[in-house]
Design an enzyme around this catalytic site. Structure first.
Site: not given
Ligand code: NAP
Length: 252
Positions: A147, A160
């Protein structure tokens, strides 16, 4: 292997995307399917959402299937790779997207929050990387998720950001350890991106303020991040190895 319209065997590349039921992971799964990968859509609890991602991919002419596994559980991750090997003979691309975030000042962070973020973001990435290091096919790609908070280091993100900094460290080390296997290991570091993880619990004013921080003055969309993953997983990204790519509109 799959067969084309003439019944000829074709090599299809297999991509495993963790946390692909929602948000960025769902966009990555759809994008990689458009690039011709057969995609394993991993999820933790959202079975219906994961199935909807698969249906969307299939409706667009792609191939995908769902696979439940909590990435924090090493045995479940091993079974996930076993399943992929039995079904497809192996995995070519691992996208380590699954992640969770809790924003609290360090002094207010309880043990459960610390342990959950470490077990999903850090140990989860470790669990899948360990299997991939042993089992990914030659020519493969590993794309981890960091991130841009590792650069921004704002208050509230201590745990985080620490988990994501650790993922960046493992990315560099594993890239070197896989010498001779023709496998690249990189990390994507998104900035604020419009998903549940970012939007939940924030006021419209705070979202607007954070959106304006990048010189491009908007939030990232999941497809912005999927574009960068597709680059690293595809032929054009083949010479990029051991790097962290910040996909964030220039926020840092
Ligand atoms: P999100 O919308 O909350 O989606 C998270 C996904 O991860 C969901 O499909 C969830 O599955 C899955 N997940 C959570 N815990 C899990 C586990 N223990 N085992 C398997 N799957 C799991 O998050 P996102 O924003 O798309 O984030 C994706 C990645 O990008 C993450 O690594 C996050 O840290 C990174 N990121 C995001 C941002 C941002 O601003 N959004 C910024 C920087 C980095 P379920 O639906 O089944 O729970």
């Amino acid at each position: 292997m799959s067969k084309d319209n003439n019944g000829m065997e074709q090599n299809t590349k297999i991509a495993l995307v963790t946390g692909a039921s929602r948000g960025i992971g769902a966009a990555v799964a759809e994008r990689l399917a458009r690039e011709g990968f057969t995609v394993i859509v991993n999820y933790a609890g959202s079975a219906a959402a994961a199935e909807a991602v698969v249906q969307k991919i299939e409706a667009a002419g792609g191939k995908a299937l769902t696979a439940q596994a909590d990435v924090a559980d090493p045995a479940a991750v091993r079974r996930l790779f076993d399943m992929a090997e039995q079904a497809f003979g192996g995995i070519d691309v691992l996208v380590n997207n699954a992640g969770i975030m809790a924003v609290t000042n360090l002094a207010m962070t309880d043990d459960a929050s610390f342990e959950r973020q470490v077990s999903v973001n850090l140990k989860g990435s470790f669990n899948t990387m360990r299997e991939a290091a042993a089992r990914l096919r030659g020519g493969g790609r590993i794309v981890n998720f960091s991130s841009s908070v590792t650069g921004l280091l704002q208050p509230g993100y201590a745990v985080y950001a620490a988990t994501k900094a650790a993922v960046e460290a493992m990315t560099s080390v594993l890239a070197k350890e896989l010498r001779g296997r023709n496998i690249t290991v990189n990390a994507i570091a998104p900035g604020p991106t419009a998903t549940d993880l970012f939007l939940n619990g924030k006021s419209p004013e705070l979202i607007d303020k954070l959106a304006k921080m990048a010189p491009l003055e908007r939030l990232g969309e999941p497809c912005d991040i999927a574009n960068a993953v597709a680059f690293l997983a595809g032929p054009d990204g083949g010479w990029i190895n051991g790097q962290v790519l910040r996909a964030n509109g220039g926020i840092i």
